[in-house]
Design a protein around this motif. Structure first.
Motif, PDB file in Angstrom:
ATOM      1  N   THR A 102       0.884  -1.262   0.044  1.00  6.54           N
ATOM      2  CA  THR A 102      -0.026  -0.008  -0.136  1.00  6.54           C
ATOM      3  C   THR A 102       0.923   1.180   0.090  1.00  6.54           C
ATOM      4  O   THR A 102       2.095   1.261   0.663  1.00  6.54           O
ATOM      5  N   THR A 103       0.511   2.133  -0.738  1.00  3.65           N
ATOM      6  CA  THR A 103       1.208   3.582  -0.827  1.00  3.65           C
ATOM      7  C   THR A 103       0.845   4.389   0.540  1.00  3.65           C
ATOM      8  O   THR A 103      -0.095   5.004   0.590  1.00  3.65           O
ATOM      9  N   PRO A 104       1.872   4.574   1.023  1.00  3.07           N
ATOM     10  CA  PRO A 104       1.521   5.480   2.332  1.00  3.07           C
ATOM     11  C   PRO A 104       1.553   7.004   1.870  1.00  3.07           C
ATOM     12  O   PRO A 104       2.044   7.229   0.957  1.00  3.07           O
ATOM     13  N   HIS A 105       0.981   7.848   2.544  1.00  6.62           N
ATOM     14  CA  HIS A 105       0.665   9.264   2.397  1.00  6.62           C
ATOM     15  C   HIS A 105       2.061  10.007   2.711  1.00  6.62           C
ATOM     16  O   HIS A 105       2.316  11.066   2.391  1.00  6.62           O
ATOM     17  N   VAL A 106       2.936   9.627   3.929  1.00  2.00           N
ATOM     18  CA  VAL A 106       4.225  10.003   4.330  1.00  2.00           C
ATOM     19  C   VAL A 106       4.797   8.823   5.031  1.00  2.00           C
ATOM     20  O   VAL A 106       4.328   7.951   5.524  1.00  2.00           O
ATOM     21  N   VAL A 107       6.054   9.074   4.734  1.00  3.09           N
ATOM     22  CA  VAL A 107       7.134   7.949   5.309  1.00  3.09           C
ATOM     23  C   VAL A 107       8.106   8.639   6.379  1.00  3.09           C
ATOM     24  O   VAL A 107       8.672   9.729   6.201  1.00  3.09           O
ATOM     25  N   LEU A 108       8.219   7.789   7.602  1.00  4.58           N
ATOM     26  CA  LEU A 108       9.065   8.480   8.813  1.00  4.58           C
ATOM     27  C   LEU A 108      10.572   7.693   8.476  1.00  4.58           C
ATOM     28  O   LEU A 108      10.293   6.488   8.414  1.00  4.58           O
ATOM     29  N   ILE A 109      11.518   8.394   8.510  1.00  5.57           N
ATOM     30  CA  ILE A 109      12.650   7.840   8.478  1.00  5.57           C
ATOM     31  C   ILE A 109      13.633   8.140   9.503  1.00  5.57           C
ATOM     32  O   ILE A 109      13.951   9.274   9.949  1.00  5.57           O
ATOM     33  N   ASP A 110      14.379   6.912   9.962  1.00  2.00           N
ATOM     34  CA  ASP A 110      15.368   7.129  11.010  1.00  2.00           C
ATOM     35  C   ASP A 110      16.601   7.576  10.539  1.00  2.00           C
ATOM     36  O   ASP A 110      17.719   6.913  10.109  1.00  2.00           O
ATOM     37  N   GLY A 111      16.606   9.228  10.492  1.00  3.23           N
ATOM     38  CA  GLY A 111      17.970   9.710   9.853  1.00  3.23           C
ATOM     39  C   GLY A 111      17.726  10.910   9.525  1.00  3.23           C
ATOM     40  O   GLY A 111      16.399  11.387   9.773  1.00  3.23           O
ATOM     41  N   VAL A 196       5.577  14.174  13.228  1.00  7.61           N
ATOM     42  CA  VAL A 196       6.368  13.806  14.007  1.00  7.61           C
ATOM     43  C   VAL A 196       5.403  13.869  15.495  1.00  7.61           C
ATOM     44  O   VAL A 196       5.139  12.951  16.104  1.00  7.61           O
ATOM     45  N   LEU A 197       4.744  15.103  15.579  1.00  8.48           N
ATOM     46  CA  LEU A 197       4.047  14.925  16.840  1.00  8.48           C
ATOM     47  C   LEU A 197       2.763  14.190  16.700  1.00  8.48           C
ATOM     48  O   LEU A 197       2.324  13.586  17.692  1.00  8.48           O
ATOM     49  N   LYS A 198       2.255  14.210  15.440  1.00  8.36           N
ATOM     50  CA  LYS A 198       1.007  13.477  15.312  1.00  8.36           C
ATOM     51  C   LYS A 198       1.178  11.881  15.430  1.00  8.36           C
ATOM     52  O   LYS A 198       0.372  11.372  15.910  1.00  8.36           O
ATOM     53  N   SER A 199       2.395  11.614  15.127  1.00  2.86           N
ATOM     54  CA  SER A 199       2.471  10.054  15.071  1.00  2.86           C
ATOM     55  C   SER A 199       3.174   9.735  16.539  1.00  2.86           C
ATOM     56  O   SER A 199       3.783   8.402  16.518  1.00  2.86           O
ATOM     57  N   SER A 200       3.380  10.671  17.246  1.00  2.30           N
ATOM     58  CA  SER A 200       4.042  10.143  18.496  1.00  2.30           C
ATOM     59  C   SER A 200       3.027  10.354  19.231  1.00  2.30           C
ATOM     60  O   SER A 200       2.364  11.402  19.717  1.00  2.30           O
ATOM     61  N   SER A 201       2.919   9.715  20.672  1.00  2.60           N
ATOM     62  CA  SER A 201       1.640   9.648  21.608  1.00  2.60           C
ATOM     63  C   SER A 201       2.208  10.630  23.038  1.00  2.60           C
ATOM     64  O   SER A 201       1.235  11.079  23.698  1.00  2.60           O
ATOM     65  N   GLY A 202       3.604  10.734  23.042  1.00  4.79           N
ATOM     66  CA  GLY A 202       3.929  11.427  24.422  1.00  4.79           C
ATOM     67  C   GLY A 202       4.324  10.500  25.467  1.00  4.79           C
ATOM     68  O   GLY A 202       5.244  10.816  26.322  1.00  4.79           O
ATOM     69  N   SER A 203       4.215   9.172  25.031  1.00  8.92           N
ATOM     70  CA  SER A 203       4.743   8.226  25.797  1.00  8.92           C
ATOM     71  C   SER A 203       6.234   7.729  25.791  1.00  8.92           C
ATOM     72  O   SER A 203       6.785   7.368  26.692  1.00  8.92           O
ATOM     73  N   TYR A 204       6.763   8.085  24.228  1.00  9.82           N
ATOM     74  CA  TYR A 204       8.050   7.617  24.072  1.00  9.82           C
ATOM     75  C   TYR A 204       8.717   8.717  23.298  1.00  9.82           C
ATOM     76  O   TYR A 204       8.028   9.474  22.820  1.00  9.82           O
ATOM     77  N   ARG A 205       9.912   8.728  23.203  1.00  9.17           N
ATOM     78  CA  ARG A 205      10.735   9.542  22.598  1.00  9.17           C
ATOM     79  C   ARG A 205      10.686   9.764  21.072  1.00  9.17           C
ATOM     80  O   ARG A 205      10.257  10.541  20.519  1.00  9.17           O
ATOM     81  N   LEU A 206      10.411   8.293  20.631  1.00  8.27           N
ATOM     82  CA  LEU A 206      10.181   8.310  19.016  1.00  8.27           C
ATOM     83  C   LEU A 206       9.010   7.909  18.532  1.00  8.27           C
ATOM     84  O   LEU A 206       8.141   7.486  19.569  1.00  8.27           O
ATOM     85  N   PRO A 207       8.579   8.630  17.467  1.00  8.53           N
ATOM     86  CA  PRO A 207       7.112   8.324  16.957  1.00  8.53           C
ATOM     87  C   PRO A 207       6.898   6.800  17.065  1.00  8.53           C
ATOM     88  O   PRO A 207       7.867   6.073  16.701  1.00  8.53           O
ATOM     89  N   GLU A 208       5.734   6.382  17.391  1.00  6.88           N
ATOM     90  CA  GLU A 208       5.390   5.006  17.578  1.00  6.88           C
ATOM     91  C   GLU A 208       5.817   4.039  16.354  1.00  6.88           C
ATOM     92  O   GLU A 208       6.438   3.083  16.603  1.00  6.88           O
ATOM     93  N   PRO A 209       5.210   4.594  14.920  1.00  7.77           N
ATOM     94  CA  PRO A 209       5.763   3.662  13.915  1.00  7.77           C
ATOM     95  C   PRO A 209       7.242   3.416  14.132  1.00  7.77           C
ATOM     96  O   PRO A 209       7.883   2.444  13.433  1.00  7.77           O
ATOM     97  N   LEU A 210       8.150   4.566  14.099  1.00  5.54           N
ATOM     98  CA  LEU A 210       9.617   4.381  14.151  1.00  5.54           C
ATOM     99  C   LEU A 210      10.288   3.555  15.196  1.00  5.54           C
ATOM    100  O   LEU A 210      10.844   2.534  15.071  1.00  5.54           O
ATOM    101  N   ARG A 211       9.432   3.613  16.217  1.00  7.36           N
ATOM    102  CA  ARG A 211       9.869   2.880  17.572  1.00  7.36           C
ATOM    103  C   ARG A 211       9.506   1.400  17.229  1.00  7.36           C
ATOM    104  O   ARG A 211      10.011   0.429  17.463  1.00  7.36           O
ATOM    105  N   TRP A 212       8.428   0.974  16.569  1.00  7.42           N
ATOM    106  CA  TRP A 212       8.119  -0.046  16.161  1.00  7.42           C
ATOM    107  C   TRP A 212       9.120  -0.927  15.026  1.00  7.42           C
ATOM    108  O   TRP A 212       9.536  -1.747  15.496  1.00  7.42           O
ATOM    109  N   ALA A 213       9.273  -0.216  14.200  1.00 10.49           N
ATOM    110  CA  ALA A 213      10.185  -0.663  13.269  1.00 10.49           C
ATOM    111  C   ALA A 213      11.623  -0.862  13.793  1.00 10.49           C
ATOM    112  O   ALA A 213      12.071  -1.733  13.408  1.00 10.49           O
ATOM    113  N   ASP A 214      11.949   0.039  14.792  1.00 11.71           N
ATOM    114  CA  ASP A 214      13.373  -0.186  15.410  1.00 11.71           C
ATOM    115  C   ASP A 214      13.257  -1.395  16.302  1.00 11.71           C
ATOM    116  O   ASP A 214      14.283  -2.205  15.847  1.00 11.71           O
ATOM    117  N   ALA A 215      12.451  -1.772  17.009  1.00 17.53           N
ATOM    118  CA  ALA A 215      12.153  -2.644  17.755  1.00 17.53           C
ATOM    119  C   ALA A 215      12.180  -4.022  17.137  1.00 17.53           C
ATOM    120  O   ALA A 215      12.556  -5.112  17.337  1.00 17.53           O
TER     121      ALA A 215
END
Length: 240
Positions: A102-111, A196-215
DNA sequence: GCGACAG
DNA sequence: ATCTTGTCGC
């Protein structure tokens, strides 16, 4: 035919610089149509020996729910050289993202995005190759400097490099280290911060999607390591 | 020449 | 990024 101009893997830094310059000229920063942004993807890589393990995921921006995931495993095509990260990680990232189906509307990259010595960090590089909006969200600075933002989530201060604003240090969680945000492609700094703010909940430093990809990339790497066998024919799906 | 240096 | 134990703070 296949000279340095052909978009492949450069054989040395000279070719890599030429390729970066060609891609840099295709970078476009502009306002994002926020109403149309509902699907956010993220990718990150882990390394095992000289192998790259990439994990990609697709999330709903509203509600922050994981929708899909995909992976890629391949031998590292380039060594790690500060300023040339994309030649090492982009190939696997593109394959993992393609696997989402699926084509995303925006992509978060660690870098970095444009906060880079030659204006083409990993996020910008991937953005141009994909032709999609990308946001660079790094855990540390490569070039430039910024002041320390206030302690509350949402506060930020711009990153300047060569007298130009190339990004911002953003507080995504109260009293926690900042992340360094810079536009990758097809959006501006304001929208990059918004994503970045919309994709992070405030519970973690990294946006949830990036945190997930990292883990997930690290978890997959660990399983491959335990598996011990040749990574050549490794079956990723079997390890999930 | 020296130090810095995303992941 | 990777290696690697316990520990301090919200």
């Amino acid at each position: 035919m296949a000279g340095p101009g052909h978009l492949g893997q450069p054989k040395d830094l000279k070719e890599a610089r030429a390729l970066q310059e060609a891609l840099r000229q295709r970078v476009r920063l502009r306002p994002l149509r926020r109403r149309a942004v509902r699907l956010v993807a993220a990718v990150d890589c882990a390394f095992l020996k000289d192998w790259v393990v990439a994990a990609a995921c697709l999330w709903s921006l509203q509600g922050l729910e994981l929708l899909r995931e995909a992976f890629a495993l391949q031998k590292a095509p380039f060594p790690y050289v500060p300023g040339y990260l994309a030649f090492r990680e982009a190939p696997a990232m593109l394959r993992a993202l393609g696997g989402l189906g699926t084509t995303p509307h925006v992509v978060l990259i660690d870098g970095q995005g444009i906060a880079h010595p030659r204006g083409l960090g990993l996020a910008s590089h991937v953005g141009v190759l994909l032709g999609l909006p990308t946001v660079g969200c790094a855990k540390s600075l490569l070039v430039g400097s910024s002041r320390e933002p206030g302690p509350k989530r949402g506060s930020f201060s711009v990153i300047e490099y060569n007298s130009r604003v190339v990004g911002a240090a953003l507080r995504t969680k109260d009293s926690t280290r900042c992340v360094y945000v810079s536009p990758g492609h097809l959006l501006n700094l304001r929208d990059a911060l918004w994503v970045v703010l919309k994709s992070s909940s405030g519970s973690y430093r990294l946006p949830e999607p990036l945190r997930w990809a990292d883990a997930r990339s690290r978890q997959l790497k660990k399983r491959l390591a335990n598996e011990g066998r040749d990574l050549h024919g490794a079956d990723l799906q079997a390890l999930l």
